[in-house]
Structure formats: C-alpha cells, structure tokens
Design a protein around this motif. Structure first.
Motif, PDB file in Angstrom:
ATOM      1  N   GLY A  75       0.948  -1.164  -0.497  1.00 34.18           N
ATOM      2  CA  GLY A  75      -0.576   0.022  -0.236  1.00 34.18           C
ATOM      3  C   GLY A  75       1.214   1.486  -0.254  1.00 34.18           C
ATOM      4  N   ALA A  76       2.186   0.851   1.132  1.00 32.30           N
ATOM      5  CA  ALA A  76       3.079   2.247   0.656  1.00 32.30           C
ATOM      6  C   ALA A  76       3.520   2.866  -0.793  1.00 32.30           C
ATOM      7  CB  ALA A  76       3.286   2.222   2.185  1.00 32.30           C
ATOM      8  N   SER A  77       3.923   1.419  -1.170  1.00 33.69           N
ATOM      9  CA  SER A  77       4.323   1.414  -2.778  1.00 33.69           C
ATOM     10  C   SER A  77       3.696   2.076  -3.701  1.00 33.69           C
ATOM     11  CB  SER A  77       5.031   0.303  -2.809  1.00 33.69           C
ATOM     12  OG  SER A  77       6.123  -0.448  -2.090  1.00 33.69           O
ATOM     13  N   ILE A  78       2.854   2.168  -3.654  1.00 33.55           N
ATOM     14  CA  ILE A  78       1.164   2.628  -4.318  1.00 33.55           C
ATOM     15  C   ILE A  78       0.986   3.608  -3.985  1.00 33.55           C
ATOM     16  CG2 ILE A  78      -0.775   2.292  -4.761  1.00 33.55           C
ATOM     17  CD1 ILE A  78      -1.189  -0.931  -4.580  1.00 33.55           C
ATOM     18  N   PHE A  79       1.319   4.466  -2.867  1.00 37.61           N
ATOM     19  CA  PHE A  79       1.202   5.602  -2.710  1.00 37.61           C
ATOM     20  C   PHE A  79       2.300   6.175  -2.763  1.00 37.61           C
ATOM     21  CE2 PHE A  79       1.054   9.116   0.670  1.00 37.61           C
ATOM     22  CZ  PHE A  79      -0.455   9.578   0.158  1.00 37.61           C
ATOM     23  N   VAL A  80       3.184   5.742  -2.454  1.00 35.20           N
ATOM     24  CA  VAL A  80       4.168   6.842  -3.124  1.00 35.20           C
ATOM     25  C   VAL A  80       4.754   6.513  -4.136  1.00 35.20           C
ATOM     26  CG1 VAL A  80       7.074   7.002  -3.346  1.00 35.20           C
ATOM     27  CG2 VAL A  80       5.725   6.197  -1.172  1.00 35.20           C
ATOM     28  N   ALA A  81       3.739   5.701  -5.225  1.00 37.24           N
ATOM     29  CA  ALA A  81       4.269   5.544  -6.893  1.00 37.24           C
ATOM     30  C   ALA A  81       3.026   6.304  -7.408  1.00 37.24           C
ATOM     31  CB  ALA A  81       3.501   4.489  -7.159  1.00 37.24           C
ATOM     32  N   VAL A  82       2.061   6.869  -6.351  1.00 39.70           N
ATOM     33  CA  VAL A  82       1.099   7.953  -7.349  1.00 39.70           C
ATOM     34  C   VAL A  82       1.503   9.536  -6.613  1.00 39.70           C
ATOM     35  CG1 VAL A  82      -1.694   8.356  -6.781  1.00 39.70           C
ATOM     36  CG2 VAL A  82      -0.804   6.443  -7.196  1.00 39.70           C
ATOM     37  N   LEU A  83       1.796   9.317  -5.487  1.00 41.15           N
ATOM     38  CA  LEU A  83       2.544  11.018  -5.180  1.00 41.15           C
ATOM     39  C   LEU A  83       3.585  11.753  -6.116  1.00 41.15           C
ATOM     40  CD1 LEU A  83       2.657  10.903  -1.482  1.00 41.15           C
ATOM     41  CD2 LEU A  83       1.027  12.206  -3.397  1.00 41.15           C
ATOM     42  N   SER A  84       3.833  10.517  -6.397  1.00 37.82           N
ATOM     43  CA  SER A  84       5.376  10.696  -7.022  1.00 37.82           C
ATOM     44  C   SER A  84       5.070  11.112  -9.114  1.00 37.82           C
ATOM     45  CB  SER A  84       6.458   9.677  -7.947  1.00 37.82           C
ATOM     46  OG  SER A  84       6.854   9.660  -6.233  1.00 37.82           O
TER      47      SER A  84
END
Length: 92
Positions: A75-84
C-alpha cells in the motif's frame, strides 16, 4: 495500547515505509515520512486486500491490534508511486 506497544508500532511502520520508499524509488523525507507512509500503507494496502478478498499474508499483533506487514509495504509503495506521478520531477 501502552507506550511500549505504540513505540513498537512506530518502529514497524517506519521499517515498512522505508522499504516501500526504496521500492518506489523515492528518497525524499526522513524517518517521520517513513512512519507516516507505513501507516498510510497499512490503510491503503489493507483496503485493497479487503476489496479483493485477499488474506493477511504476514502480520504482527501487539497491543491487541494486528499490523499487516506485507499489505503495508504494498500500500505504501502504491501511495508513493501515485504521489511521485502527481508531483512530477523537479527541474534543478
């Protein structure tokens, strides 16, 4: 939940957030950012797993609460990717 359980939860969230940041390729931020990402990742990853009907693969239970390690990292990887993607790259 007492103070020792809360500190352990912060440590686990920080580790999960750090792993997620490394997987997503984001190096901005420090320890507090990693902890926040770990908690956000647990919420996002847990919700995704619940919607898809997936079980908790690996979780740690302390203070009467379960913390999903694998779903937190995902979930955090997805969140960071979307923020990037939304923030874009800075032009220096």
């Amino acid at each position: 939940m007492g103070l020792p359980e809360f500190l352990i939860m912060l440590l686990v969230a920080g580790i999960c957030g750090s792993i997620a940041r490394a997987l997503a390729g984001n190096t901005r931020g420090g320890c507090l950012v990693s902890i926040a990402l770990g908690f956000i990742g647990a919420l996002v990853g847990g919700k995704i797993a619940q919607m898809l009907g997936l079980p908790e693969i690996f979780s740690i239970t302390f203070g009467g609460r379960s913390y999903p390690i694998v779903w937190s990292i995902i979930g955090a990887s997805i969140f960071v990717a979307v923020l990037s993607l939304l923030s874009g790259r800075s032009r220096s």
